[in-house]
Design a protein around this motif. Structure first.
Motif, PDB file in Angstrom:
ATOM      1  N   MET A   1      39.797 -32.836  -3.782  1.00  0.00           N
ATOM      2  CA  MET A   1      38.857 -31.902  -4.399  1.00  0.00           C
ATOM      3  C   MET A   1      39.434 -30.497  -4.334  1.00  0.00           C
ATOM      4  O   MET A   1      40.248 -30.190  -3.468  1.00  0.00           O
ATOM      5  N   GLY A   2      38.992 -29.675  -5.260  1.00  0.00           N
ATOM      6  CA  GLY A   2      39.534 -28.338  -5.312  1.00  0.00           C
ATOM      7  C   GLY A   2      38.496 -27.301  -5.671  1.00  0.00           C
ATOM      8  O   GLY A   2      37.440 -27.623  -6.229  1.00  0.00           O
ATOM      9  N   TRP A   3      38.799 -26.085  -5.303  1.00  0.00           N
ATOM     10  CA  TRP A   3      38.015 -24.925  -5.716  1.00  0.00           C
ATOM     11  C   TRP A   3      38.868 -24.077  -6.652  1.00  0.00           C
ATOM     12  O   TRP A   3      40.029 -23.796  -6.355  1.00  0.00           O
ATOM     13  N   TYR A   4      38.272 -23.693  -7.768  1.00  0.00           N
ATOM     14  CA  TYR A   4      38.903 -22.827  -8.745  1.00  0.00           C
ATOM     15  C   TYR A   4      38.015 -21.605  -8.935  1.00  0.00           C
ATOM     16  O   TYR A   4      36.828 -21.616  -8.564  1.00  0.00           O
TER      17      TYR A   4
ATOM     18  N   GLN B   1      42.231 -16.405 -16.887  1.00  0.00           N
ATOM     19  CA  GLN B   1      42.226 -17.861 -16.895  1.00  0.00           C
ATOM     20  C   GLN B   1      41.700 -18.400 -15.575  1.00  0.00           C
ATOM     21  O   GLN B   1      41.771 -17.736 -14.524  1.00  0.00           O
ATOM     22  N   ARG B   2      41.183 -19.599 -15.632  1.00  0.00           N
ATOM     23  CA  ARG B   2      40.737 -20.260 -14.411  1.00  0.00           C
ATOM     24  C   ARG B   2      41.959 -20.571 -13.560  1.00  0.00           C
ATOM     25  O   ARG B   2      42.976 -21.042 -14.067  1.00  0.00           O
ATOM     26  N   GLU B   3      41.840 -20.313 -12.264  1.00  0.00           N
ATOM     27  CA  GLU B   3      42.972 -20.533 -11.368  1.00  0.00           C
ATOM     28  C   GLU B   3      42.541 -21.320 -10.143  1.00  0.00           C
ATOM     29  O   GLU B   3      41.404 -21.231  -9.671  1.00  0.00           O
ATOM     30  N   LEU B   4      43.492 -22.117  -9.637  1.00  0.00           N
ATOM     31  CA  LEU B   4      43.249 -22.874  -8.416  1.00  0.00           C
ATOM     32  C   LEU B   4      43.221 -21.925  -7.235  1.00  0.00           C
ATOM     33  O   LEU B   4      44.117 -21.098  -7.069  1.00  0.00           O
ATOM     34  N   VAL B   5      42.204 -22.066  -6.415  1.00  0.00           N
ATOM     35  CA  VAL B   5      42.079 -21.265  -5.192  1.00  0.00           C
ATOM     36  C   VAL B   5      42.505 -22.085  -3.986  1.00  0.00           C
ATOM     37  O   VAL B   5      43.295 -21.631  -3.159  1.00  0.00           O
ATOM     38  N   ALA B   6      41.968 -23.292  -3.867  1.00  0.00           N
ATOM     39  CA  ALA B   6      42.268 -24.127  -2.706  1.00  0.00           C
ATOM     40  C   ALA B   6      42.003 -25.574  -3.065  1.00  0.00           C
ATOM     41  O   ALA B   6      41.153 -25.885  -3.895  1.00  0.00           O
ATOM     42  N   GLY B   7      42.746 -26.471  -2.414  1.00  0.00           N
ATOM     43  CA  GLY B   7      42.549 -27.893  -2.623  1.00  0.00           C
ATOM     44  C   GLY B   7      42.611 -28.633  -1.308  1.00  0.00           C
ATOM     45  O   GLY B   7      43.235 -28.166  -0.344  1.00  0.00           O
ATOM     46  N   ILE B   8      41.933 -29.776  -1.256  1.00  0.00           N
ATOM     47  CA  ILE B   8      41.980 -30.612  -0.067  1.00  0.00           C
ATOM     48  C   ILE B   8      42.217 -32.045  -0.519  1.00  0.00           C
ATOM     49  O   ILE B   8      41.528 -32.554  -1.414  1.00  0.00           O
ATOM     50  N   MET B   9      43.228 -32.686   0.097  1.00  0.00           N
ATOM     51  CA  MET B   9      43.644 -34.017  -0.314  1.00  0.00           C
ATOM     52  C   MET B   9      42.929 -35.076   0.523  1.00  0.00           C
ATOM     53  O   MET B   9      42.192 -34.766   1.457  1.00  0.00           O
ATOM     54  N   SER B  10      43.183 -36.329   0.188  1.00  0.00           N
ATOM     55  CA  SER B  10      42.469 -37.417   0.832  1.00  0.00           C
ATOM     56  C   SER B  10      42.714 -37.458   2.328  1.00  0.00           C
ATOM     57  O   SER B  10      41.818 -37.776   3.096  1.00  0.00           O
ATOM     58  N   GLY B  11      43.914 -37.118   2.778  1.00  0.00           N
ATOM     59  CA  GLY B  11      44.226 -37.161   4.198  1.00  0.00           C
ATOM     60  C   GLY B  11      43.860 -35.881   4.932  1.00  0.00           C
ATOM     61  O   GLY B  11      44.101 -35.767   6.139  1.00  0.00           O
ATOM     62  N   GLY B  12      43.261 -34.931   4.213  1.00  0.00           N
ATOM     63  CA  GLY B  12      42.866 -33.668   4.834  1.00  0.00           C
ATOM     64  C   GLY B  12      43.868 -32.552   4.635  1.00  0.00           C
ATOM     65  O   GLY B  12      43.605 -31.412   5.048  1.00  0.00           O
ATOM     66  N   THR B  13      44.991 -32.864   4.010  1.00  0.00           N
ATOM     67  CA  THR B  13      45.965 -31.810   3.723  1.00  0.00           C
ATOM     68  C   THR B  13      45.350 -30.779   2.788  1.00  0.00           C
ATOM     69  O   THR B  13      44.669 -31.143   1.825  1.00  0.00           O
ATOM     70  N   THR B  14      45.610 -29.519   3.074  1.00  0.00           N
ATOM     71  CA  THR B  14      45.049 -28.446   2.258  1.00  0.00           C
ATOM     72  C   THR B  14      46.164 -27.599   1.635  1.00  0.00           C
ATOM     73  O   THR B  14      47.288 -27.562   2.142  1.00  0.00           O
ATOM     74  N   ASN B  15      45.833 -26.969   0.541  1.00  0.00           N
ATOM     75  CA  ASN B  15      46.757 -26.014  -0.062  1.00  0.00           C
ATOM     76  C   ASN B  15      45.949 -24.861  -0.619  1.00  0.00           C
ATOM     77  O   ASN B  15      44.760 -25.015  -0.954  1.00  0.00           O
ATOM     78  N   TYR B  16      46.586 -23.710  -0.684  1.00  0.00           N
ATOM     79  CA  TYR B  16      45.905 -22.482  -1.083  1.00  0.00           C
ATOM     80  C   TYR B  16      46.767 -21.670  -2.042  1.00  0.00           C
ATOM     81  O   TYR B  16      47.999 -21.684  -1.959  1.00  0.00           O
ATOM     82  N   ALA B  17      46.083 -20.933  -2.889  1.00  0.00           N
ATOM     83  CA  ALA B  17      46.795 -19.946  -3.687  1.00  0.00           C
ATOM     84  C   ALA B  17      47.325 -18.870  -2.736  1.00  0.00           C
ATOM     85  O   ALA B  17      46.684 -18.561  -1.717  1.00  0.00           O
ATOM     86  N   ASP B  18      48.475 -18.316  -3.069  1.00  0.00           N
ATOM     87  CA  ASP B  18      49.058 -17.292  -2.205  1.00  0.00           C
ATOM     88  C   ASP B  18      48.103 -16.121  -1.985  1.00  0.00           C
ATOM     89  O   ASP B  18      48.076 -15.522  -0.910  1.00  0.00           O
TER      90      ASP B  18
ATOM     91  N   TYR C   1      33.098 -19.316  -9.278  1.00  0.00           N
ATOM     92  CA  TYR C   1      33.840 -20.311  -8.516  1.00  0.00           C
ATOM     93  C   TYR C   1      33.345 -21.704  -8.873  1.00  0.00           C
ATOM     94  O   TYR C   1      32.133 -21.963  -8.886  1.00  0.00           O
ATOM     95  N   TYR C   2      34.299 -22.590  -9.154  1.00  0.00           N
ATOM     96  CA  TYR C   2      33.997 -23.949  -9.552  1.00  0.00           C
ATOM     97  C   TYR C   2      34.676 -24.931  -8.597  1.00  0.00           C
ATOM     98  O   TYR C   2      35.789 -24.691  -8.151  1.00  0.00           O
ATOM     99  N   CYS C   3      34.014 -26.037  -8.340  1.00  0.00           N
ATOM    100  CA  CYS C   3      34.722 -27.115  -7.651  1.00  0.00           C
ATOM    101  C   CYS C   3      35.028 -28.206  -8.669  1.00  0.00           C
ATOM    102  O   CYS C   3      34.363 -28.321  -9.703  1.00  0.00           O
ATOM    103  N   ASN C   4      36.054 -28.978  -8.375  1.00  0.00           N
ATOM    104  CA  ASN C   4      36.388 -30.078  -9.267  1.00  0.00           C
ATOM    105  C   ASN C   4      36.983 -31.227  -8.495  1.00  0.00           C
ATOM    106  O   ASN C   4      37.360 -31.102  -7.318  1.00  0.00           O
TER     107      ASN C   4
END
Length: 114
Positions: free
Chosen positions: A33-36, A43-60, A92-95
């Motif tokens: 799941m992600g937050w944009y 434009q819509r941009e990715l802010v943060a995401g979380i993967m199935s195993g809990g790994t996360t990623n963030y926009a700089d 802010y949107y989640c997807n």
């Protein structure tokens, strides 16, 4: 699948908000799941995401400032936003992706005043 965001609002610069995204339907804790966000005229941009195993990623631009997390029992994803700045103002949107479809929530407005 339905996604409903909440928690947005008006906050002064330096303040905090926690956004929630409640998911219902054919969605599981294994779904990434992600937050944009989308600011006016941008434009819509990715802010943060979380993967199935809990790994996360963030926009700089939000690393160290925002934290994404999930409560699998509640099928809810959160975005904790600290030290907010006027440039964080956006809808802010989640997807999520439930193949082969991408689902979006209706969005929640975050406004940061200077």
């Amino acid at each position: 699948v339905a996604l409903v965001e909440s928690g947005g609002g008006l906050v002064q610069a330096g303040g905090s908000l926690r956004l929630s995204c409640a998911a219902s339907g054919n969605i599981f804790s294994t779904n990434a799941m992600g937050w944009y966000r989308q600011a006016p005229g941008k434009q819509r941009e990715l802010v943060a995401g979380i993967m199935s195993g809990g790994t996360t990623n963030y926009a700089d631009s939000v690393k160290g400032q925002f934290t994404i997390s999930r409560d699998s029992a509640k099928n809810t994803v959160y975005l904790q936003m600290n030290s907010l700045k006027p440039e964080d103002t956006a809808v802010y949107y989640c997807n999520t992706l439930v193949a082969p479809y991408v689902y979006w929530g209706q969005g929640t407005q975050v406004t940061v005043s200077s």
